[in-house]
Design an enzyme around this catalytic site. Structure first.
Site, PDB file in Angstrom:
ATOM      1  N   CYS A  47       0.838  -1.211   0.000  1.00 15.28           N
ATOM      2  CA  CYS A  47       0.000   0.000   0.000  1.00 15.28           C
ATOM      3  C   CYS A  47       0.870   1.256   0.000  1.00 15.28           C
ATOM      4  O   CYS A  47       1.769   1.393   0.824  1.00 15.28           O
ATOM      5  CB  CYS A  47      -0.884  -0.010   1.243  1.00 15.28           C
ATOM      6  SG  CYS A  47      -1.729   1.559   1.530  1.00 15.28           S
ATOM      7  N   CYS A  50       0.270   3.268   3.566  1.00 15.39           N
ATOM      8  CA  CYS A  50       0.632   2.739   4.882  1.00 15.39           C
ATOM      9  C   CYS A  50       1.930   3.388   5.375  1.00 15.39           C
ATOM     10  O   CYS A  50       2.799   3.741   4.580  1.00 15.39           O
ATOM     11  CB  CYS A  50       0.801   1.213   4.820  1.00 15.39           C
ATOM     12  SG  CYS A  50      -0.747   0.298   4.999  1.00 15.39           S
ATOM     13  N   HIS A 114      -4.456   0.246   7.884  1.00 16.16           N
ATOM     14  CA  HIS A 114      -4.954   0.045   6.521  1.00 16.16           C
ATOM     15  C   HIS A 114      -6.437  -0.361   6.490  1.00 16.16           C
ATOM     16  O   HIS A 114      -7.125  -0.147   5.502  1.00 16.16           O
ATOM     17  CB  HIS A 114      -4.090  -1.042   5.866  1.00 16.16           C
ATOM     18  CG  HIS A 114      -4.323  -1.220   4.410  1.00 16.16           C
ATOM     19  ND1 HIS A 114      -3.776  -0.381   3.462  1.00 16.16           N
ATOM     20  CD2 HIS A 114      -5.041  -2.149   3.719  1.00 16.16           C
ATOM     21  CE1 HIS A 114      -4.152  -0.791   2.243  1.00 16.16           C
ATOM     22  NE2 HIS A 114      -4.915  -1.853   2.379  1.00 16.16           N
ATOM     23  N   ASN A 152     -13.332   9.695  -1.416  1.00 21.35           N
ATOM     24  CA  ASN A 152     -13.789   8.788  -2.450  1.00 21.35           C
ATOM     25  C   ASN A 152     -13.545   7.406  -1.894  1.00 21.35           C
ATOM     26  O   ASN A 152     -12.404   7.076  -1.614  1.00 21.35           O
ATOM     27  CB  ASN A 152     -12.853   8.982  -3.647  1.00 21.35           C
ATOM     28  CG  ASN A 152     -13.597   9.182  -4.905  1.00 21.35           C
ATOM     29  OD1 ASN A 152     -14.816   9.231  -4.929  1.00 21.35           O
ATOM     30  ND2 ASN A 152     -12.853   9.279  -5.978  1.00 21.35           N
ATOM     31  N   SER A 160      -8.620   4.350  -5.700  1.00 23.02           N
ATOM     32  CA  SER A 160      -7.493   3.512  -6.111  1.00 23.02           C
ATOM     33  C   SER A 160      -6.962   2.646  -4.983  1.00 23.02           C
ATOM     34  O   SER A 160      -6.174   1.746  -5.226  1.00 23.02           O
ATOM     35  CB  SER A 160      -6.380   4.413  -6.648  1.00 23.02           C
ATOM     36  OG  SER A 160      -6.034   5.388  -5.677  1.00 23.02           O
ATOM     37  N   HIS A 163      -6.868   1.890   1.660  1.00 25.98           N
ATOM     38  CA  HIS A 163      -6.365   2.557   2.865  1.00 25.98           C
ATOM     39  C   HIS A 163      -7.243   3.781   3.125  1.00 25.98           C
ATOM     40  O   HIS A 163      -7.434   4.604   2.247  1.00 25.98           O
ATOM     41  CB  HIS A 163      -4.897   2.977   2.689  1.00 25.98           C
ATOM     42  CG  HIS A 163      -4.254   3.352   3.978  1.00 25.98           C
ATOM     43  ND1 HIS A 163      -3.280   2.604   4.582  1.00 25.98           N
ATOM     44  CD2 HIS A 163      -4.499   4.378   4.819  1.00 25.98           C
ATOM     45  CE1 HIS A 163      -2.933   3.162   5.728  1.00 25.98           C
ATOM     46  NE2 HIS A 163      -3.671   4.251   5.893  1.00 25.98           N
ATOM     47  N   HIS A 165      -8.588   7.088   3.449  1.00 21.02           N
ATOM     48  CA  HIS A 165      -8.013   8.394   3.134  1.00 21.02           C
ATOM     49  C   HIS A 165      -9.024   9.280   2.428  1.00 21.02           C
ATOM     50  O   HIS A 165      -9.987   8.801   1.845  1.00 21.02           O
ATOM     51  CB  HIS A 165      -6.775   8.234   2.246  1.00 21.02           C
ATOM     52  CG  HIS A 165      -7.106   7.776   0.845  1.00 21.02           C
ATOM     53  ND1 HIS A 165      -7.436   6.477   0.544  1.00 21.02           N
ATOM     54  CD2 HIS A 165      -7.193   8.461  -0.320  1.00 21.02           C
ATOM     55  CE1 HIS A 165      -7.690   6.376  -0.752  1.00 21.02           C
ATOM     56  NE2 HIS A 165      -7.568   7.555  -1.302  1.00 21.02           N
ATOM     57  N   GLN A 167      -9.312  13.429   0.394  1.00 21.89           N
ATOM     58  CA  GLN A 167      -8.543  14.383  -0.382  1.00 21.89           C
ATOM     59  C   GLN A 167      -9.007  15.789  -0.091  1.00 21.89           C
ATOM     60  O   GLN A 167     -10.074  16.015   0.480  1.00 21.89           O
ATOM     61  CB  GLN A 167      -8.714  14.114  -1.875  1.00 21.89           C
ATOM     62  CG  GLN A 167      -8.191  12.769  -2.335  1.00 21.89           C
ATOM     63  CD  GLN A 167      -8.074  12.712  -3.847  1.00 21.89           C
ATOM     64  OE1 GLN A 167      -7.550  13.623  -4.485  1.00 21.89           O
ATOM     65  NE2 GLN A 167      -8.592  11.655  -4.433  1.00 21.89           N
TER      66      GLN A 167
HETATM   67  P1  H2U Z   1      -8.447   8.168  -4.593  1.00 19.92           P
HETATM   68  O1  H2U Z   1      -8.771   8.640  -3.229  1.00 19.92           O
HETATM   69  O2  H2U Z   1      -9.472   8.540  -5.594  1.00 19.92           O
HETATM   70  O3  H2U Z   1      -8.050   6.730  -4.648  1.00 19.92           O
HETATM   71  O4  H2U Z   1      -7.101   8.954  -4.970  1.00 19.92           O
HETATM   72  C1  H2U Z   1      -5.940   8.779  -4.246  1.00 19.92           C
HETATM   73  C2  H2U Z   1      -5.043   9.960  -4.526  1.00 19.92           C
HETATM   74  O5  H2U Z   1      -3.734   9.684  -4.050  1.00 19.92           O
HETATM   75  C3  H2U Z   1      -4.925  10.275  -6.001  1.00 19.92           C
HETATM   76  O6  H2U Z   1      -5.314  11.618  -6.215  1.00 19.92           O
HETATM   77  C4  H2U Z   1      -2.785  10.212  -4.940  1.00 19.92           C
HETATM   78  C5  H2U Z   1      -3.435  10.094  -6.301  1.00 19.92           C
HETATM   79  O7  H2U Z   1      -2.962  11.077  -7.179  1.00 19.92           O
HETATM   80  N1  H2U Z   1      -1.537   9.475  -4.808  1.00 19.92           N
HETATM   81  C6  H2U Z   1      -0.382  10.123  -4.414  1.00 19.92           C
HETATM   82  O8  H2U Z   1      -0.390  11.338  -4.214  1.00 19.92           O
HETATM   83  N2  H2U Z   1       0.775   9.404  -4.243  1.00 19.92           N
HETATM   84  C7  H2U Z   1       0.882   8.078  -4.499  1.00 19.92           C
HETATM   85  O9  H2U Z   1       1.918   7.492  -4.298  1.00 19.92           O
HETATM   86  C8  H2U Z   1      -0.283   7.352  -5.059  1.00 19.92           C
HETATM   87  C9  H2U Z   1      -1.583   8.072  -5.090  1.00 19.92           C
HETATM   88 ZN    ZN Z   2      -2.326   1.022   3.723  1.00 25.98          ZN
END
Ligand code: H2U
Ligand code: ZN
Length: 344
Positions: A47, A50, A114, A152, A160, A163, A165, A167
């Site tokens: 992940c 994490c 996670h 999201n 994606s 975990h 999270h 934004q």
């Molecule tokens: P989601 O919450 O829609 O999965 O998006 C995760 C965000 O995390 C996404 O905007 C960012 C992606 O650009 N990200 C990082 O900033 N660093 C990473 O190593 C992977 C994902």
């Molecule tokens: Zn994680």
């Protein structure tokens, strides 16, 4: 009016209509059915969120213990616009309009664990998430006109990574959903002398659409909900933005967030997917008295952990449509357990 017959309901906040077709509730279903996912582990070495793990760009996450915020490695907006804007002469063309946009994008990890999505956090841990949302809003609101806090959740919503999270996107302009809500609330205050959503919280406090409430907050399926289990989380006091919330109001918010998301997960015994986010007053000049802070939850599920509502055909071309009434959906969420999560 007979609400058992087909009818349309109006959303006064974003000024759109929804077609409600209650007579179709018993329609036979022959769609997709699949098993829910197994619970995620507390730590996933693969992940990128994490603690201690490397992100996609190569940078390692610190060994964080609580909430962790970092600048998105793939931001949708850049803080500085690159000029000169020779190409923005396009904006004088009524058919090919554009304008520059600048902003900052951050990622907020809710927990180092996670597997701990919002309903599985303790009230204290949820309070830390709320404090982080408020602090980020204050910090970025000093530099940008609008701060969008959102989460999201679930592969079904294009998330994606499981975990836990969210934004944050801060922009120098008001995005269209907020701009519409801004106009609608401003005009409501001018016409009725009270903020629209304060009136709504009072009007709905004892309605059949209430899911959860406490002294400070009310969670309802709005009368005009488009998604089957869409909810609106409203303060029962006047407040424009998250940083204004007192300690007590943050604690009661943590409590209602935990109860609402626990009901969501228990409804279909799955980690309920959704897009949720906070709408708050923009950081622009002038009075923001018309604004009320609020959160929207937009979950895609309809009948089970895998059977979702599709916003297609008529929805894309005409307007959103639902068979399950908001009142029936509220009844279903009220009968789901709001105290004990199915994962214990
Ligand atoms: P989601 O919450 O829609 O999965 O998006 C995760 C965000 O995390 C996404 O905007 C960012 C992606 O650009 N990200 C990082 O900033 N660093 C990473 O190593 C992977 C994902
Ligand atoms: Zn994680």
């Amino acid at each position: 009016m007979n609400l058992d017959q087909p009818h349309r309901r109006f959303n006064p906040l974003n000024r759109s209509w929804v077609q409600v077709s209650p007579q179709r509730m018993g329609r036979p279903w022959q769609g997709e059915v699949s098993e829910p996912d197994p619970p995620p582990p507390a730590y996933d070495p693969a992940c990128y969120l994490c603690p201690g793990n490397a992100r996609v760009g190569g940078e390692a996450n610190p060994d964080y213990a609580g909430v962790h915020v970092f600048d998105n490695d793939f931001p949708a907006l850049l803080a500085e616009a690159e000029g000169p804007f020779g190409q923005w002469a396009l904006s004088e063309d009524p058919l090919l309009r554009a304008e520059p946009s600048t902003g900052v994008c951050r990622v907020i990890c809710f927990s180092p664990d996670h597997g701990k999505s919002l309903p599985l956090l303790t009230p204290q841990q949820l309070r830390a998430v709320i404090d982080c949302w408020a602090d980020q809003t204050a910090e970025l609101g000093a530099r940008f006109a609008h701060v969008q806090v959102f989460e999201n959740k679930g592969a079904m919503m294009g998330c994606s990574n499981p975990h836990p999270h969210g934004q944050l996107w801060a922009t120098s302009h008001l995005p269209q959903e907020t701009a519409t809500e801004d106009r609608a609330q401003r005009e409501y205050l001018a016409a009725h002398g009270r903020p629209m959503l304060l009136d709504l919280a009072e009007r709905e406090a004892a309605s059949e659409r209430v899911i959860e409430s406490n002294d400070d907050w009310l969670a309802i399926i709005p009368f005009w909900a488009a998604w089957p289990f869409e909810t609106l989380l409203l303060p029962r006091f006047a407040v424009q933005r998250m940083p204004q919330l007192t300690g007590g109001q943050r604690d009661s918010l943590a409590a209602i967030l935990k109860a609402l998301t626990t009901r969501y997960d228990n409804l279909f015994r799955t980690s309920f997917p959704y897009s949720m986010g906070w709408h708050q007053a923009p950081f622009t000049q002038g009075s923001q008295e018309h604004w009320q802070l609020h959160a929207h939850f937009y979950p895609p599920l309809l009948r089970s952990a895998s059977v979702r509502k599709f916003m297609v055909g008529y929805e894309m071309l005409a307007e959103p449509q639902r068979d399950l009434t908001p009142e029936r959906a509220a009844e279903m969420l009220r009968s789901a357990n709001g105290l004990v999560h199915y994962r214990g």
